[in-house]
Design a protein around this motif. Structure first.
Motif, PDB file in Angstrom:
ATOM      1  N   LEU A  37       0.845  -1.116  -0.106  1.00  0.00           N
ATOM      2  CA  LEU A  37      -0.099  -0.076   0.003  1.00  0.00           C
ATOM      3  C   LEU A  37       0.921   1.429  -0.081  1.00  0.00           C
ATOM      4  N   THR A  38       1.978   1.055   0.673  1.00  0.00           N
ATOM      5  CA  THR A  38       2.762   2.383   0.896  1.00  0.00           C
ATOM      6  C   THR A  38       3.449   2.830  -0.566  1.00  0.00           C
ATOM      7  N   MET A  39       3.833   1.789  -1.288  1.00  0.00           N
ATOM      8  CA  MET A  39       4.301   1.687  -2.602  1.00  0.00           C
ATOM      9  C   MET A  39       3.159   2.109  -3.541  1.00  0.00           C
TER      10      MET A  39
ATOM     11  N   HIS B 122       0.393   3.669  -3.371  1.00  0.00           N
ATOM     12  CA  HIS B 122      -0.414   4.912  -3.140  1.00  0.00           C
ATOM     13  C   HIS B 122       0.629   6.165  -2.539  1.00  0.00           C
ATOM     14  N   ASN B 123       1.908   5.749  -2.836  1.00  0.00           N
ATOM     15  CA  ASN B 123       2.852   6.885  -2.348  1.00  0.00           C
ATOM     16  C   ASN B 123       2.845   7.473  -1.097  1.00  0.00           C
ATOM     17  N   LEU B 124       2.291   6.534  -0.112  1.00  0.00           N
ATOM     18  CA  LEU B 124       2.297   7.225   1.179  1.00  0.00           C
ATOM     19  C   LEU B 124       3.386   7.548   1.996  1.00  0.00           C
ATOM     20  N   THR B 125       3.542   8.134   2.900  1.00  0.00           N
ATOM     21  CA  THR B 125       4.393   8.854   3.640  1.00  0.00           C
ATOM     22  C   THR B 125       4.394   8.622   5.218  1.00  0.00           C
ATOM     23  N   ASP B 126       3.006   8.323   5.573  1.00  0.00           N
ATOM     24  CA  ASP B 126       2.975   8.209   7.014  1.00  0.00           C
ATOM     25  C   ASP B 126       1.803   7.200   7.716  1.00  0.00           C
ATOM     26  N   ILE B 127       1.548   6.994   8.684  1.00  0.00           N
ATOM     27  CA  ILE B 127       0.601   6.258   9.027  1.00  0.00           C
ATOM     28  C   ILE B 127      -0.807   6.692   8.829  1.00  0.00           C
ATOM     29  N   ARG B 128      -0.883   7.798   8.682  1.00  0.00           N
ATOM     30  CA  ARG B 128      -2.301   8.335   8.212  1.00  0.00           C
ATOM     31  C   ARG B 128      -2.963   7.875   7.055  1.00  0.00           C
ATOM     32  N   GLY B 129      -2.070   7.661   5.852  1.00  0.00           N
ATOM     33  CA  GLY B 129      -2.378   7.113   4.774  1.00  0.00           C
ATOM     34  C   GLY B 129      -2.663   5.667   4.724  1.00  0.00           C
TER      35      GLY B 129
ATOM     36  N   ARG C 160      -3.932   4.303   7.539  1.00  0.00           N
ATOM     37  CA  ARG C 160      -5.144   4.186   8.256  1.00  0.00           C
ATOM     38  C   ARG C 160      -6.337   4.739   7.430  1.00  0.00           C
ATOM     39  N   ASP C 161      -6.256   5.641   6.310  1.00  0.00           N
ATOM     40  CA  ASP C 161      -7.277   5.899   5.358  1.00  0.00           C
ATOM     41  C   ASP C 161      -7.907   4.671   4.788  1.00  0.00           C
ATOM     42  N   ILE C 162      -6.980   3.827   4.342  1.00  0.00           N
ATOM     43  CA  ILE C 162      -7.153   2.656   3.497  1.00  0.00           C
ATOM     44  C   ILE C 162      -7.665   1.235   4.316  1.00  0.00           C
ATOM     45  N   THR C 163      -6.793   1.380   5.472  1.00  0.00           N
ATOM     46  CA  THR C 163      -7.377   0.104   6.207  1.00  0.00           C
ATOM     47  C   THR C 163      -7.811   0.600   7.569  1.00  0.00           C
ATOM     48  N   PRO C 164      -8.200  -0.320   8.490  1.00  0.00           N
ATOM     49  CA  PRO C 164      -8.672  -0.319   9.935  1.00  0.00           C
ATOM     50  C   PRO C 164      -7.358  -0.521  10.902  1.00  0.00           C
ATOM     51  N   LEU C 165      -6.233  -0.165  10.330  1.00  0.00           N
ATOM     52  CA  LEU C 165      -4.877  -0.636  11.206  1.00  0.00           C
ATOM     53  C   LEU C 165      -4.986   0.351  12.424  1.00  0.00           C
ATOM     54  N   GLY C 166      -4.774  -0.165  13.575  1.00  0.00           N
ATOM     55  CA  GLY C 166      -4.740   0.568  14.684  1.00  0.00           C
ATOM     56  C   GLY C 166      -5.949   1.023  15.412  1.00  0.00           C
TER      57      GLY C 166
END
Length: 62
Positions: free
Chosen positions: A17-19, A21-28, A30-36
């Motif tokens: 997902l990081t790769m 969606h070019n995510l740079t932090d945990i918020r990204g 958490r926007d996609i998954t229910p992580l945490g």
């Protein structure tokens, strides 16, 4: 390895997902998954995985 046991989210899924969606932090993530969202014990490890993925991505690009 499962990072978030409550929602069965693995390190590979976080990296993917990081790769993708070019995510740079945990918020990204958490926007996609229910992580945490349940116990929160996975947040610290997920941050480390995201950081390592970003570093690896930029090292490969150089």
């Amino acid at each position: 390895m499962y990072v978030c046991l409550c929602h069965a989210i693995s390190d590979k899924k976080i990296m993917k997902l990081t790769m993708e969606h070019n995510l740079t932090d945990i918020r990204g993530i958490r926007d996609i998954t229910p992580l945490g969202s349940q116990c929160g014990k996975c947040i610290r490890q997920a941050k480390v995985i995201i950081e390592q993925t970003i570093i690896s991505k930029y090292q490969k690009a150089s």
